[in-house]
Design an enzyme around this catalytic site. Sequence first.
Site, PDB file in Angstrom:
ATOM      1  N   TYR A  70      33.901  47.143  44.052  1.00 14.36           N
ATOM      2  CA  TYR A  70      34.389  45.918  44.688  1.00 14.36           C
ATOM      3  C   TYR A  70      35.901  46.007  44.834  1.00 14.36           C
ATOM      4  CZ  TYR A  70      35.676  44.600  39.875  1.00 14.36           C
ATOM      5  OH  TYR A  70      36.208  44.586  38.609  1.00 14.36           O
ATOM      6  N   ARG A 145      35.962  51.286  26.939  1.00 12.25           N
ATOM      7  CA  ARG A 145      34.808  50.516  27.400  1.00 12.25           C
ATOM      8  C   ARG A 145      33.787  51.454  28.031  1.00 12.25           C
ATOM      9  NH1 ARG A 145      34.715  45.866  32.055  1.00 12.25           N
ATOM     10  NH2 ARG A 145      33.319  44.397  31.013  1.00 12.25           N
ATOM     11  N   ARG A 151      25.483  47.696  38.891  1.00  8.48           N
ATOM     12  CA  ARG A 151      26.184  47.249  40.104  1.00  8.48           C
ATOM     13  C   ARG A 151      27.691  47.518  39.996  1.00  8.48           C
ATOM     14  NH1 ARG A 151      28.647  42.462  38.585  1.00  8.48           N
ATOM     15  NH2 ARG A 151      27.643  41.623  36.744  1.00  8.48           N
ATOM     16  N   TYR A 178      29.111  47.131  27.803  1.00  6.16           N
ATOM     17  CA  TYR A 178      28.692  46.065  28.729  1.00  6.16           C
ATOM     18  C   TYR A 178      27.358  46.467  29.328  1.00  6.16           C
ATOM     19  CZ  TYR A 178      29.193  42.377  32.305  1.00  6.16           C
ATOM     20  OH  TYR A 178      29.019  41.264  33.101  1.00  6.16           O
ATOM     21  N   ASP A 271      37.597  35.823  30.315  1.00  3.84           N
ATOM     22  CA  ASP A 271      37.127  36.682  31.414  1.00  3.84           C
ATOM     23  C   ASP A 271      37.943  36.504  32.689  1.00  3.84           C
ATOM     24  OD1 ASP A 271      35.435  38.661  32.558  1.00  3.84           O
ATOM     25  OD2 ASP A 271      34.257  37.097  33.550  1.00  3.84           O
TER      26      ASP A 271
HETATM   27  C1  0GY Z   1      33.503  41.147  33.257  1.00  5.33           C
HETATM   28  C2  0GY Z   1      32.343  41.243  34.118  1.00  5.33           C
HETATM   29  C3  0GY Z   1      32.193  41.919  35.285  1.00  5.33           C
HETATM   30  C4  0GY Z   1      33.066  42.929  35.795  1.00  5.33           C
HETATM   31  C5  0GY Z   1      33.765  43.817  35.087  1.00  5.33           C
HETATM   32  O1  0GY Z   1      35.163  45.622  34.852  1.00  5.33           O
HETATM   33  C6  0GY Z   1      34.530  44.921  35.641  1.00  5.33           C
HETATM   34  O2  0GY Z   1      34.513  45.124  36.854  1.00  5.33           O
HETATM   35  O3  0GY Z   1      33.819  43.734  33.781  1.00  5.33           O
HETATM   36  C7  0GY Z   1      30.998  41.606  36.083  1.00  5.33           C
HETATM   37  O4  0GY Z   1      31.010  41.830  37.302  1.00  5.33           O
HETATM   38  O5  0GY Z   1      29.996  41.122  35.496  1.00  5.33           O
HETATM   39  O6  0GY Z   1      33.357  41.169  32.052  1.00  5.33           O
HETATM   40  O7  0GY Z   1      34.612  41.070  33.739  1.00  5.33           O
END
Ligand code: 0GY
Length: 316
Positions: A70, A145, A151, A178, A271
């Site tokens: 993105y 991380r 996605r 994550y 966030d």
């Molecule tokens: C968050 C969640 C998202 C994205 C990312 O690093 C990132 O692009 O963490 C998400 O899209 O769920 O924790 O920021």
Amino acid sequence: MSAATAADTPGGSAWASNAASGPFQMDRNWLPFHPAPSKPRFVPPPGAVDAHCHVFGPGARFPYAPERKYTPCDAPKEKLWALRDYLGFSRNVIVQATCHGADNRAVVDALQAANGLARGVATVNAQVSDAELRELDAAGVRGVRFNFVKRLVDTTPREVLLDIARRIAPLGWHIVIYFEAAELPELYDFFASLPTVVVVDHMGRPDVSKPVDGPEFGLFVRLMREHPNFWSKVSCPDRLSRVGAPSYADVAPFARQLVETFPDRVLWGSDWPHPNMKSHMPDDGHLVDYIPTIATTAELQHKLLVDNPMRLYWAR
Ligand code: 0GY
């Protein structure tokens, strides 16, 4: 920067002009962060840490990664500091966002400008040198991380992740993971094999339409119970809730259970700037007002917002 200028304060004119991404064209459906968050009624304890937030760019100085999934609007460090002050927080943990890939320069720049008030979580690949790891450490990085959300990233082989885990362990760093709750059964043994402290983003993203005492969230609670090296961020009700703000009443029981069962291993984060929100953009003030509904005593709030993040990120 400890004192935000009036123009940088949420609600001010500079704050509201957030819909840009330098030389990059932000995604057509991108939702910029809230232009004027409400002032929270809940006053965090002195020294409170926002332990999950990001900086994006600015793209003109810190280009977004070619492999990103993105393109966001810029969300630079100055806006993060202004929000921190406005919400009543003292410190930030800045987590490398996937739109910057393994190029941690935007996070490092923010850490170096933060006068010790920010720590970081980086993304590194297999090629990272020991010298680079030491430089990240000197800047204030305290973890890496590993992202399993399909996605957001292409899959990294587990041997590569394990190799990175072994290399960062001697630095005293931890691993942030994550993933979506549906993936936990398949990932459980791998997670349990990780050799460091492991911090789970957003409670492992439970499906909150399922019971809090059901098997899905039960597996996550079991992971936490059987592995004392596991911590959880009780963050992002906005991503998980069906009933929405300001109560996030369907998410609160999940977070409250973790805060009360593992009071010394939970963290809270805003966030900000809330990447990839599709239906709405949360009001950061509401997210702060959610805190006393999941950490219901002053003691639990102090652990969640001060003691725990200070132990994990500011021990040195
Ligand atoms: C968050 C969640 C998202 C994205 C990312 O690093 C990132 O692009 O963490 C998400 O899209 O769920 O924790 O920021």
